[in-house]
Design an enzyme around this catalytic site. Structure first.
Site, PDB file in Angstrom:
ATOM      1  N   GLN A 134       0.826  -1.057   0.058  1.00 29.21           N
ATOM      2  CA  GLN A 134       0.171   0.127  -0.005  1.00 29.21           C
ATOM      3  C   GLN A 134       0.820   1.106   0.131  1.00 29.21           C
ATOM      4  O   GLN A 134       0.451   2.207  -0.578  1.00 29.21           O
ATOM      5  CB  GLN A 134      -0.980  -0.265   1.212  1.00 29.21           C
ATOM      6  N   ASP A 220      -6.529   5.762   8.664  1.00 30.71           N
ATOM      7  CA  ASP A 220      -7.186   4.551   7.970  1.00 30.71           C
ATOM      8  C   ASP A 220      -8.288   4.340   8.948  1.00 30.71           C
ATOM      9  O   ASP A 220      -8.513   4.891  10.125  1.00 30.71           O
ATOM     10  CB  ASP A 220      -6.178   3.684   8.341  1.00 30.71           C
ATOM     11  N   CYS A 260      -5.963   4.222   2.543  1.00 30.56           N
ATOM     12  CA  CYS A 260      -5.829   2.940   1.981  1.00 30.56           C
ATOM     13  C   CYS A 260      -7.212   2.239   1.343  1.00 30.56           C
ATOM     14  O   CYS A 260      -7.143   1.571   0.592  1.00 30.56           O
ATOM     15  CB  CYS A 260      -5.012   2.138   2.862  1.00 30.56           C
ATOM     16  N   ARG A 288      -2.510   0.784  -6.843  1.00 27.75           N
ATOM     17  CA  ARG A 288      -1.954  -0.652  -6.516  1.00 27.75           C
ATOM     18  C   ARG A 288      -1.677  -1.489  -7.655  1.00 27.75           C
ATOM     19  O   ARG A 288      -0.659  -2.201  -7.534  1.00 27.75           O
ATOM     20  CB  ARG A 288      -2.876  -1.254  -5.742  1.00 27.75           C
TER      21      ARG A 288
HETATM   22  N1  NVA Z   1      -5.765  -1.345   8.905  1.00 24.10           N
HETATM   23  C1  NVA Z   1      -6.480  -1.908   8.190  1.00 24.10           C
HETATM   24  C2  NVA Z   1      -6.027  -2.022   6.526  1.00 24.10           C
HETATM   25  C3  NVA Z   1      -6.943  -2.439   5.624  1.00 24.10           C
HETATM   26  C4  NVA Z   1      -6.313  -2.294   4.312  1.00 24.10           C
HETATM   27  C5  NVA Z   1      -6.642  -3.412   8.368  1.00 24.10           C
HETATM   28  O1  NVA Z   1      -5.372  -3.944   8.835  1.00 24.10           O
HETATM   29  O2  NVA Z   1      -7.830  -3.969   8.354  1.00 24.10           O
HETATM   30  N1   CP Z   2      -5.979  -1.141   0.868  1.00 29.21           N
HETATM   31  C1   CP Z   2      -6.278  -2.478   0.716  1.00 29.21           C
HETATM   32  O1   CP Z   2      -5.171  -3.325   1.119  1.00 29.21           O
HETATM   33  O2   CP Z   2      -7.400  -2.859   0.605  1.00 29.21           O
HETATM   34  P1   CP Z   2      -8.031  -4.405   0.350  1.00 29.21           P
HETATM   35  O3   CP Z   2      -8.034  -4.932   2.150  1.00 29.21           O
HETATM   36  O4   CP Z   2      -9.356  -4.280  -0.172  1.00 29.21           O
HETATM   37  O5   CP Z   2      -7.133  -5.373  -0.118  1.00 29.21           O
END
Ligand code: NVA
Ligand code: CP
Length: 304
Positions: A134, A220, A260, A288
């Site tokens: 990311q 995030d 993200c 990405r």
């Molecule tokens: N911090 C989030 C990012 C998802 C792409 C997670 O780990 O769920």
């Molecule tokens: N940002 C990201 O990694 O998204 P996903 O969880 O959809 O892969």
């Protein structure tokens, strides 16, 4: 046989990252004209997902398909990993059949153990600790909109999670200033509340202080995958850390906003920010694909 992996963002040098970004942007521009070079012919990527994904799965799979290769999806539910086959043995077996392994998992050491026992490149597709793929896309996005990020200021607001940790790694490698604003108890694992080894990476409690003069504001989700049991407590304790238009107005004029994704509109970010002209989240998501094509090409070149 030597092989390169992407376990941590810090596995790449600053020059390598700038090279990957330049290549990603070139591949993106060529693709926009209908030119998709077959850079992955006869290559197969195995993708292990122990957590959900939209962007990571689709971008890696599309990257391989567009480059003339293939991708295989594995989850613990329908593979022997879920029935206790050791990660080390899985790494050895997959190395006999495929050309690279991407893994999204909980424990960071699962990726480290895979990398230690694989003879093909292993890519961290997100762990509880970090999300280097990311960050490649985020950095590509910043470079495309604003030029090199060295010497610029980034503000991280909210939970000190896996994405925040990866921004800390990126700040050290690429030389940008990073101000992290998190409530007590939400500090990122890679940044001590007492002292940072790097004076340009700072921790504070006040989001307004963090965003002052920032060229990029990032947040995030407040509840990452695996933290569902703590959802209510997290939402309460992070409530003052929403990125809204008033907070963005305190950043530098023309500041960009990144996330993200997936975003929880009305929680960590107000819809007015996500949909504002300074928000580059859709470019960020799209990048990405291009950043990971550049990464896969780089890793395939370094097997030998
Ligand atoms: N911090 C989030 C990012 C998802 C792409 C997670 O780990 O769920
Ligand atoms: N940002 C990201 O990694 O998204 P996903 O969880 O959809 O892969």
């Amino acid at each position: 046989m030597s092989v390169r992996h992407l376990v941590n963002f810090a596995d790449l040098s600053a020059d390598e990252i700038r090279g990957l970004i330049a290549r990603a942007t070139e591949l993106k521009q060529r693709r926009a004209k209908g030119d998709k070079p077959r850079i992955f012919e006869h290559k197969v990527l195995v993708m292990i997902f122990e957590k959900s994904s939209t962007r990571t799965r689709v971008s890696f799979e599309t990257a391989m398909l567009e480059g003339g290769g293939g991708a295989v999806f594995l989850s613990p539910r329908d593979s022997q990993l879920g029935r206790g086959e050791p990660v080390e043995d899985t790494a050895r077996v997959l190395s006999e059949m495929c050309d690279a392994i991407m893994v999204r998992t909980f424990a960071h050491d699962t990726v480290e153990r895979l990398a230690a026992h694989a003879r093909v490149p292993v890519i961290n597709g997100l762990t509880d600790r970090s999300h280097p793929c990311q960050l490649l896309a985020d950095m590509q996005t910043f470079f495309e909109h604003r030029g090199d990020i060295a010497g610029r200021k980034v503000a991280w607001v909210g939970d000190g999670n896996n994405m925040c940790n990866t921004y800390i790694e990126a700040a050290a490698t690429l030389g940008f200033e990073l101000a992290v604003a998190v409530p007590p108890g939400f500090e990122p694992a890679l940044l001590s509340p007492q002292a940072s080894a790097n004076p340009r990476i700072t921790l504070c409690r006040d989001p307004q202080e963090a965003v002052r003069g920032a060229d990029l504001v990032v947040t995030d989700v407040w509840v990452s995958m695996g933290q569902e049991q703590e959802a209510q407590r997290r939402r309460e304790q992070l409530a003052a850390y929403q990125v809204d238009a008033a907070l963005m107005a305190k950043a530098a004029p023309g500041a960009l906003f990144m996330h993200c994704l997936p975003a929880h509109r009305g929680e960590e970010v107000a819809s007015e920010v996500l949909d504002a002209p300074g928000s580059v989240v859709w470019d960020e998501a799209g990048n990405r694909l291009h950043a990971q094509k550049a990464l896969l090409e780089f890793l395939f070149k370094h097997v030998g």
